[in-house]
Design an enzyme around this catalytic site. Sequence first.
Site, mmCIF file in Angstrom:
data_model
loop_
_atom_site.group_PDB
_atom_site.id
_atom_site.type_symbol
_atom_site.label_atom_id
_atom_site.label_comp_id
_atom_site.label_asym_id
_atom_site.label_seq_id
_atom_site.Cartn_x
_atom_site.Cartn_y
_atom_site.Cartn_z
ATOM 1 N N SER A 126 34.575 38.521 37.902
ATOM 2 C CA SER A 126 34.789 39.849 37.414
ATOM 3 C C SER A 126 34.340 40.137 36.255
ATOM 4 O O SER A 126 34.812 40.833 35.211
ATOM 5 C CB SER A 126 36.166 39.108 36.417
ATOM 6 O OG SER A 126 37.577 38.487 37.657
ATOM 7 N N PRO A 127 32.653 40.469 36.977
ATOM 8 C CA PRO A 127 32.203 41.704 36.112
ATOM 9 C C PRO A 127 32.947 43.203 35.997
ATOM 10 O O PRO A 127 32.530 43.454 34.624
ATOM 11 C CB PRO A 127 31.227 41.653 36.441
ATOM 12 C CG PRO A 127 31.193 41.347 38.173
ATOM 13 C CD PRO A 127 32.784 40.724 38.461
ATOM 14 N N LEU A 128 33.858 43.434 36.560
ATOM 15 C CA LEU A 128 34.899 44.747 36.529
ATOM 16 C C LEU A 128 35.586 44.765 36.357
ATOM 17 O O LEU A 128 36.921 45.481 35.582
ATOM 18 C CB LEU A 128 33.877 45.962 37.309
ATOM 19 C CG LEU A 128 32.394 45.894 38.130
ATOM 20 C CD1 LEU A 128 33.029 47.020 39.770
ATOM 21 C CD2 LEU A 128 31.978 47.089 37.308
ATOM 22 N N TYR A 140 40.538 29.748 47.333
ATOM 23 C CA TYR A 140 41.052 31.609 48.301
ATOM 24 C C TYR A 140 42.146 31.455 49.243
ATOM 25 O O TYR A 140 40.613 31.601 50.412
ATOM 26 C CB TYR A 140 39.937 32.331 47.901
ATOM 27 C CG TYR A 140 39.214 32.058 46.797
ATOM 28 C CD1 TYR A 140 39.663 32.304 45.109
ATOM 29 C CD2 TYR A 140 38.117 32.841 46.441
ATOM 30 C CE1 TYR A 140 38.570 32.086 44.079
ATOM 31 C CE2 TYR A 140 37.155 32.453 45.715
ATOM 32 C CZ TYR A 140 37.380 32.426 44.092
ATOM 33 O OH TYR A 140 36.506 32.491 43.254
ATOM 34 N N ARG A 149 38.588 42.816 36.757
ATOM 35 C CA ARG A 149 39.523 42.897 37.439
ATOM 36 C C ARG A 149 40.021 44.313 37.744
ATOM 37 O O ARG A 149 41.114 44.890 38.090
ATOM 38 C CB ARG A 149 40.416 41.805 37.097
ATOM 39 C CG ARG A 149 39.920 40.470 36.363
ATOM 40 C CD ARG A 149 41.606 39.854 35.840
ATOM 41 N NE ARG A 149 40.767 38.458 35.918
ATOM 42 C CZ ARG A 149 40.251 37.173 36.547
ATOM 43 N NH1 ARG A 149 40.925 37.713 37.597
ATOM 44 N NH2 ARG A 149 40.142 36.102 35.890
ATOM 45 N N GLY A 150 39.346 45.300 38.268
ATOM 46 C CA GLY A 150 39.815 46.281 38.648
ATOM 47 C C GLY A 150 39.466 47.612 37.050
ATOM 48 O O GLY A 150 39.409 48.780 38.023
ATOM 49 N N PHE A 151 39.076 47.107 35.991
ATOM 50 C CA PHE A 151 39.338 47.849 35.078
ATOM 51 C C PHE A 151 38.837 48.840 34.315
ATOM 52 O O PHE A 151 38.573 50.230 34.937
ATOM 53 C CB PHE A 151 39.918 47.193 33.643
ATOM 54 C CG PHE A 151 39.675 47.665 32.109
ATOM 55 C CD1 PHE A 151 41.347 48.505 32.153
ATOM 56 C CD2 PHE A 151 39.339 47.975 31.390
ATOM 57 C CE1 PHE A 151 41.401 49.537 30.836
ATOM 58 C CE2 PHE A 151 38.910 48.471 29.994
ATOM 59 C CZ PHE A 151 40.356 49.318 30.149
#
Length: 333
Positions: A205-207, A56, A209-211
């Site tokens: 990425s439980p959301l 990262y 990636r912002g979607f």
Amino acid sequence: MSSTRTLGPFQVSPIGLGCMNLSHAYGQPPAFEQAERLLLQALDEGVTLFDTAALYGFGANETLVGQVLAKHRQKFVLASKCGMQGVQFSDGIRRVIDGRPATLRATCEDSLRRLQTDVIDLYYLHRWDKQVPIEESVGALGDLVHAGKIRSVGLSEVSAATLRRANAEFQITALQTEYSLWTRNPEIAVLDACRDLGVAFVAFSPLARGFLPGTLGSVDGLDAKDIRRAMPRFTPGNHATNLALLNGLREVAAEAGCSLAQLSLAWLLHRAPHIIPIPGTTSAEHLSENLGALAVNLSAAQMAKLDALMPSNAAAGARYNSINQTEVDTEDF
């Protein structure tokens, strides 16, 4: 719902913090002062699992976490990753997957220095280097445990079969891969394998990636360096199709009295007690909103409705493009 979840020898907050967003992947990262405030806010609001990686920001994220949190080291479980990092070439820094034992040992020393710590609590193999037997890479990580450099070993983006091979070599504490309402691949085999082996499942990425929070809108405005530009689900056509999926979710969220983000995280927490989501954010408001998912109770009927609204094939577009897909070992529908 319990106030902690089991991560190998550790008890951690049911929702951790993925730190990647603060240095990497989604366009211009925030200024140091904003990132510092967010990390300290997470600690103040009860987060006890912080997740970073050598990749990262090509070391920048570990450096940030070390600068801000080293003085609070006893208050949280620190996770980082090796086996995929930036390497300097004549034309610049490029991402390289390298699971050779010597590389993993060297990366660990670099991570310890950047993180300003003597030991990393959970050290993942970020990607399985398929040129190196998984037993060889995991054996090297086991040696780092025996040397006192790390406390436990994790894997990222591997299949159930690879997990079982690795666990036979050295006890695996956690397996991390993408899991959310629109990415259901772990349900094929990995979730059950983790449960059977006593391995925690960490959902990145439980959301989506912002979607899933429903605030992304058009993808046309994404930063030129935003990794979502290379992901099939975020092409304009697929994204427009996927937005329709949120309509049914909004109805359930209204019924549960929560936001879409909280609904998505609560769904994961209700799926199984060995699941630990690690949403990332650069927003103080979103951080508090995400942690509010801990207070959301979903009924069996609501869980069933969410499963029906977002089955395994619901999302338009693949999770990764063809090149990135070759780098992972996860099962696919």
